[in-house]
Design a protein around this motif. Structure first.
Motif, short mmCIF file in Angstrom:
data_model
loop_
_atom_site.label_atom_id
_atom_site.label_comp_id
_atom_site.label_asym_id
_atom_site.label_seq_id
_atom_site.Cartn_x
_atom_site.Cartn_y
_atom_site.Cartn_z
N GLY A 11 -14.23 -0.09 -8.26
CA GLY A 11 -14.83 -0.34 -9.13
C GLY A 11 -14.57 -0.47 -10.89
O GLY A 11 -15.53 -0.68 -11.47
N LYS A 12 -13.06 0.25 -10.73
CA LYS A 12 -12.64 0.70 -12.17
C LYS A 12 -11.57 -0.17 -12.00
O LYS A 12 -10.97 -1.02 -11.31
CB LYS A 12 -12.26 2.07 -12.06
CG LYS A 12 -13.60 3.09 -12.08
CD LYS A 12 -13.40 4.81 -11.96
CE LYS A 12 -14.19 5.04 -11.68
NZ LYS A 12 -13.24 6.64 -11.80
N VAL A 13 -11.46 -0.48 -13.01
CA VAL A 13 -9.87 -1.37 -13.67
C VAL A 13 -8.94 -0.73 -14.02
O VAL A 13 -9.41 0.25 -14.78
CB VAL A 13 -10.35 -2.16 -15.13
CG1 VAL A 13 -9.26 -3.40 -15.37
CG2 VAL A 13 -11.39 -3.49 -14.73
N LEU A 14 -7.59 -0.85 -13.19
CA LEU A 14 -6.77 0.02 -13.41
C LEU A 14 -5.56 -0.87 -14.29
O LEU A 14 -5.56 -1.79 -14.22
CB LEU A 14 -5.84 0.56 -11.95
CG LEU A 14 -6.18 2.06 -11.90
CD1 LEU A 14 -6.78 2.27 -10.64
CD2 LEU A 14 -7.32 2.59 -12.64
N ILE A 15 -5.10 -0.66 -15.12
CA ILE A 15 -3.58 -1.05 -16.23
C ILE A 15 -2.43 -0.89 -14.94
O ILE A 15 -2.21 0.14 -14.70
CB ILE A 15 -3.03 -0.29 -17.89
CG1 ILE A 15 -4.41 -0.09 -18.11
CG2 ILE A 15 -1.96 -1.30 -17.92
CD1 ILE A 15 -4.17 0.99 -19.39
N PRO A 16 -1.58 -2.12 -14.84
CA PRO A 16 -1.00 -1.89 -13.90
C PRO A 16 0.54 -1.81 -14.26
O PRO A 16 1.15 -2.74 -15.04
CB PRO A 16 -0.53 -3.78 -14.05
CG PRO A 16 -1.69 -4.13 -14.09
CD PRO A 16 -2.05 -3.47 -15.50
N ASN A 17 0.87 -0.40 -14.46
CA ASN A 17 2.08 0.04 -14.50
C ASN A 17 3.03 -0.06 -13.85
O ASN A 17 2.14 0.43 -13.10
CB ASN A 17 1.94 0.89 -16.74
CG ASN A 17 1.16 2.20 -15.58
OD1 ASN A 17 1.52 3.06 -14.63
ND2 ASN A 17 0.04 1.85 -15.89
N GLY A 18 3.87 0.47 -14.16
CA GLY A 18 5.08 1.29 -13.80
C GLY A 18 4.57 1.76 -12.40
O GLY A 18 5.30 1.94 -11.24
N ALA A 34 0.34 -1.20 -0.34
CA ALA A 34 -0.17 -0.25 -0.11
C ALA A 34 0.99 1.00 -0.18
O ALA A 34 1.61 1.19 0.86
CB ALA A 34 -0.99 -0.19 1.13
N GLY A 35 0.49 2.02 -1.23
CA GLY A 35 1.19 3.20 -1.19
C GLY A 35 2.62 3.25 -2.11
O GLY A 35 2.96 3.64 -1.51
N CYS A 36 2.71 2.24 -2.58
CA CYS A 36 4.21 1.60 -3.22
C CYS A 36 4.05 1.92 -4.79
O CYS A 36 2.59 1.19 -5.23
CB CYS A 36 4.96 0.93 -2.77
SG CYS A 36 5.24 0.95 -1.48
N ARG A 93 1.07 3.65 -8.67
CA ARG A 93 0.79 3.38 -7.24
C ARG A 93 -0.76 2.69 -7.01
O ARG A 93 -1.58 3.55 -6.58
CB ARG A 93 0.68 4.66 -6.45
CG ARG A 93 1.62 5.20 -5.22
CD ARG A 93 1.40 6.55 -4.53
NE ARG A 93 2.65 7.59 -4.74
CZ ARG A 93 3.47 6.74 -4.85
NH1 ARG A 93 4.73 6.56 -4.02
NH2 ARG A 93 4.50 7.14 -5.48
N LEU A 94 -0.15 1.95 -5.95
CA LEU A 94 -1.07 0.44 -5.31
C LEU A 94 -1.91 1.96 -3.73
O LEU A 94 -1.05 2.16 -3.09
CB LEU A 94 -0.60 -0.51 -5.03
CG LEU A 94 -0.09 -1.62 -6.06
CD1 LEU A 94 0.20 -2.53 -5.93
CD2 LEU A 94 -1.55 -1.79 -7.25
N LEU A 95 -3.24 1.19 -3.07
CA LEU A 95 -3.62 2.47 -2.04
C LEU A 95 -4.22 1.35 -2.26
O LEU A 95 -4.38 -0.03 -2.02
CB LEU A 95 -4.70 3.86 -2.88
CG LEU A 95 -3.83 4.15 -3.57
CD1 LEU A 95 -5.40 5.60 -4.53
CD2 LEU A 95 -2.96 5.21 -2.60
#
Length: 308
Positions: free
Chosen positions: A275-282, A253-255, A285-287
């Protein structure tokens, strides 16, 4: 967040719960504030967000709004012209009923909409003949918006059925992805420059109320809804993903994803946030509260298996 607060849905939600707490801050006006609880009926305006059938109705009304407004304008012009003509034909015989040029507007409304209350009606021969003509025109005028809406529903359901049938016949699966936020990597990018992996296609771009064909020079904007298609997985053995919900104290979390201490055999497939899909790019930032789908052969604490 601010955009939602000042949006129509945010204002409706505010009016839905605010009257309930007003007596807490203003005890002297408890009885008066109870009357304001009736504004919670505005919550009905949000019912469209919870039922797919009503979503279809809303989509049809948005797509056909120009045709509907044109038909309503024609009806208003016909009503005004009918009122003026009936005034010139009936004023001398019924001066108390048709007092001025617009006194026959109520008659025009009841006649064109085929209601016919009978409180105002022509008594001269020319007036009755004109009334018959207006009555026939009224039947056709009312049928115009009905035909527009019917055609819109047919187009909507035909499009949905065609997309579903094509998906079943060719074993293609479609997903929806929203381009939102200034940090989204696809924002202001041309379609030809999007790094789509092999086997994944951009089928449709939904921008506001219109559908945009994704051409190579089409620039993606903030708020675009992208419909992506890919061939369904047909492997002999299923792929097991791990679903992990990040808590406040989770080390991720937070990184940013590029800073995570994960092995080369671990791959973050997808991130779901509110509820939204995010693209996991570098740079993502994960929350806390994010749901992360991970493909890995390792055991991850608090993760649940998801079989594809």
């Amino acid at each position: 967040m601010l955009r939602y607060i000042f949006s129509f849905s945010g204002i409706v939600d505010l009016l839905s719960f605010l009257p309930y707490y007003l007596p807490v801050f203003f005890p002297a006006g408890v009885v008066a504030f109870r009357m304001f609880r009736v504004v919670r009926i505005f919550r009905l305006f949000r019912i469209n967000a919870y039922y797919d059938a009503l979503n279809v109705i809303g989509s049809v009304l948005k797509s056909k709004k120009d045709q509907l407004l044109s038909s309503i304008f024609i009806i208003l012009v016909l009503m005004t012209g009918s009122s003026l003509c009936m005034y010139s034909l009936e004023h001398e015989v019924q001066p108390d009923v048709f007092e001025n040029a617009f006194s026959g507007f109520w008659w025009a409304v009841s006649t064109l909409l085929t209601v016919g209350y009978g409180d105002i009606y022509p008594i001269t021969i020319s007036g009755r003949i004109f009334g018959i003509i207006i009555t026939f025109l009224g039947v056709g005028m009312v049928a115009i918006p009905t035909g527009i809406l019917s055609a819109g529903f047919v187009e909507q359901y035909t499009r949905l059925k065609s997309l579903s049938d094509y998906s079943l016949e060719t074993d293609i699966r479609f997903i929806r992805l929203e381009v939102q936020g200034e940090d989204h990597p696809w924002r202001n990018q041309r379609v030809r420059d999007i790094p789509l992996p092999p086997g994944l296609i951009l089928a449709v771009i939904q921008r506001d109320e219109e559908v945009v064909v994704p051409r190579g020079d089409t620039v993606l904007r903030d708020g675009d809804q992208l419909v992506l298609g890919a061939e369904g997985y047909q492997g002999d053995t299923g792929i097991t993903l791990k679903e992990l919900v990040l808590r406040d104290q989770h080390p991720w979390a937070g990184c940013q994803i590029k800073d995570l201490d994960i092995s080369r055999q671990t791959l973050i497939v997808m991130v779901r946030r509110e509820g939204k899909v995010l693209i996991p790019n570098g740079s993502l930032r994960l929350l806390p509260g994010d749901t992360v789908l991970v493909y890995t052969r390792r055991n991850i604490r608090d993760a649940q298996d998801v079989t594809v």
